[in-house]
Scaffold this active site. Sequence first.
Site: not given
Ligand code: PMV
Length: 301
Positions: A87, A89, A95, A97, A138
């Site tokens: 999914p 956003g 982004s 992945a 991420d």
């Molecule tokens: O990619 P998202 O929207 O799941 O957010 C990343 C997690 C944050 O801690 C809010 C930002 C980061 O760079 O770690």
Amino acid sequence: MSARPVPRAEAVGRAPAKLILSGEHSVVYGHPAIALAVRRETTVRLERRPGPTALGSAPFADPRVLPALLTVLPEDGLCINIQSDVPVGRGMGSSAALAVATVRAWAALEGRSLDFALTHAQGFAIERAFHGQPSGVDHAVSALGGAICYRKGAAGPDWQALRCPDLPLVILDSGSAGDTAALVAGVASRRPGIDPVLERMGALTARLAQLLAAPAPALRQVGRLLDENHKLLRDIGVSTPRLDELVALARSAGAVGAKLAGAGGGGVVLALCPDPGPVLAAAAQAEIPAFSVHVAPPEPR
Ligand code: PMV
């Protein structure tokens, strides 16, 4: 002597989605985060083709995609085809992945091997184009698979694999996207007042890592920490009434803990559900998109 790279005409890279179990936002300030790779996947297929590098097929129309991928890919000579069931956003790392799958496809096309350090460095270039100054958690977990405890670290990323079982997680979708860069900037603007809350998030994440390391983690204790984490995320201003509602719905349908996952402002809630059925049924009745997710296995190293 290492074998010479053999370039190919076409190559594929794949990478999983992620969920942050604990430590989003506080990870930006050097605290630990626990992230899980989950079994949703993005596939990037690169083909050599004369002319400027361009997007062929893609499941989303986002003008940031091509410039972001061009931070790693050459300006000319490629057609990029993207498939994904992650999914977009929703805080599930679409982004990240895409970044990792692209880095892998590019190395495969050039016939090069790829280690974690290079995957993470190139993935960072793509992630920065999307999100400004991400912590890197991420795309680290997307590259490593499994579960990790991650710290940003001044000298580069510091991570440990966690022996985390496949937790029974249900995802509830708020139906709207959060803007990660804006949410991270909002948190920054509320410092130093909220620093004690960020500290508490870091301590809570460390406690959760200890709990998960047990041979059979007690789900109720894990759930309590997820609930606490959601309250702290609310305190730093990244939850929304809709996310709070989804957390309450999951808890009243039997989840032992629930929290927003990712940057917030929209996106998804993750709920720890020893019995996912009633939570999925309650979500269906309230017309909230919901599904179970499973932890993706660690990448072979
Ligand atoms: O990619 P998202 O929207 O799941 O957010 C990343 C997690 C944050 O801690 C809010 C930002 C980061 O760079 O770690």
